[in-house]
Design a protein around this motif. Structure first.
Motif, PDB file in Angstrom:
ATOM      1  N   ALA A  18       0.842  -1.210   0.000  1.00 43.04           N
ATOM      2  CA  ALA A  18       0.000   0.000   0.000  1.00 43.04           C
ATOM      3  C   ALA A  18       0.867   1.247   0.000  1.00 43.04           C
ATOM      4  O   ALA A  18       0.535   2.238  -0.662  1.00 43.04           O
ATOM      5  N   VAL A  32      -2.188   5.243   3.657  1.00 48.73           N
ATOM      6  CA  VAL A  32      -1.823   3.877   4.051  1.00 48.73           C
ATOM      7  C   VAL A  32      -2.538   3.480   5.334  1.00 48.73           C
ATOM      8  O   VAL A  32      -3.091   2.379   5.428  1.00 48.73           O
ATOM      9  N   CYS A  61      -5.884   2.136   5.121  1.00 50.41           N
ATOM     10  CA  CYS A  61      -5.967   0.777   4.573  1.00 50.41           C
ATOM     11  C   CYS A  61      -5.881  -0.293   5.659  1.00 50.41           C
ATOM     12  O   CYS A  61      -6.179  -1.450   5.398  1.00 50.41           O
TER      13      CYS A  61
END
Length: 150
Positions: free
Chosen positions: A94, A130, A133
């Motif tokens: 990611a 990130v 995520c």
């Protein structure tokens, strides 16, 4: 490599992105981020001082030691992290994807919105991207999960 990360990285390193050197109608082909060399994919992502500063910030954030100034060195820096499906490996994927995305995004912001590139803000945006995520089920404060991402 996780399929989404691989796709984004492949797109960024392919010769299909419409960087300024590929736009025939433009007289000025210089990089919009640094106003330096001709903007090619390689320059935009790896040679441009703005992009290099972003990669260096990401490298420092992840605790990586390798210099990331070409597609090969980026892959070498991330080599081995994509084996398996651990959370840390997926998060590093990611990071790679978000970095590629945010470099392209700031390039477009400069071109179309007269944005001013701010490396610290871009790195912060990558981190936020990130961290969004991360599945809620992960205890991010466990040292085994946290190492390599903070």
């Amino acid at each position: 490599m996780h399929s989404i990360g691989a796709h984004i990285y492949d797109v960024a390193t392919s010769r299909k992105l419409l960087t300024r050197n590929r736009l025939k109608y433009l007289d000025d082909k210089s990089c919009v981020l640094c106003n330096g060399a001709e903007e090619s994919v390689h320059h935009l992502y790896f040679i441009c001082p703005i992009a290099r500063s972003i990669w260096n910030g990401i490298r420092d954030w992840l605790g990586l030691r390798k210099i990331m100034d070409s597609p090969t060195t980026v892959l070498n820096a991330f080599q081995g992290v994509y084996r398996g499906n651990s959370t840390l490996n997926m998060m590093r994927c990611a990071v790679l994807s978000a970095t590629v995305y945010h470099v392209w995004n700031i390039k477009n912001g400069v071109m179309f919105d007269n944005a001013k590139p701010n490396v610290e803000e871009i790195i912060k945006a990558i981190k936020i991207h990130v961290f969004r995520c991360i599945p809620r089920s992960i205890d991010f404060f466990q040292p085994s999960t946290r190492s390599g991402l903070l």
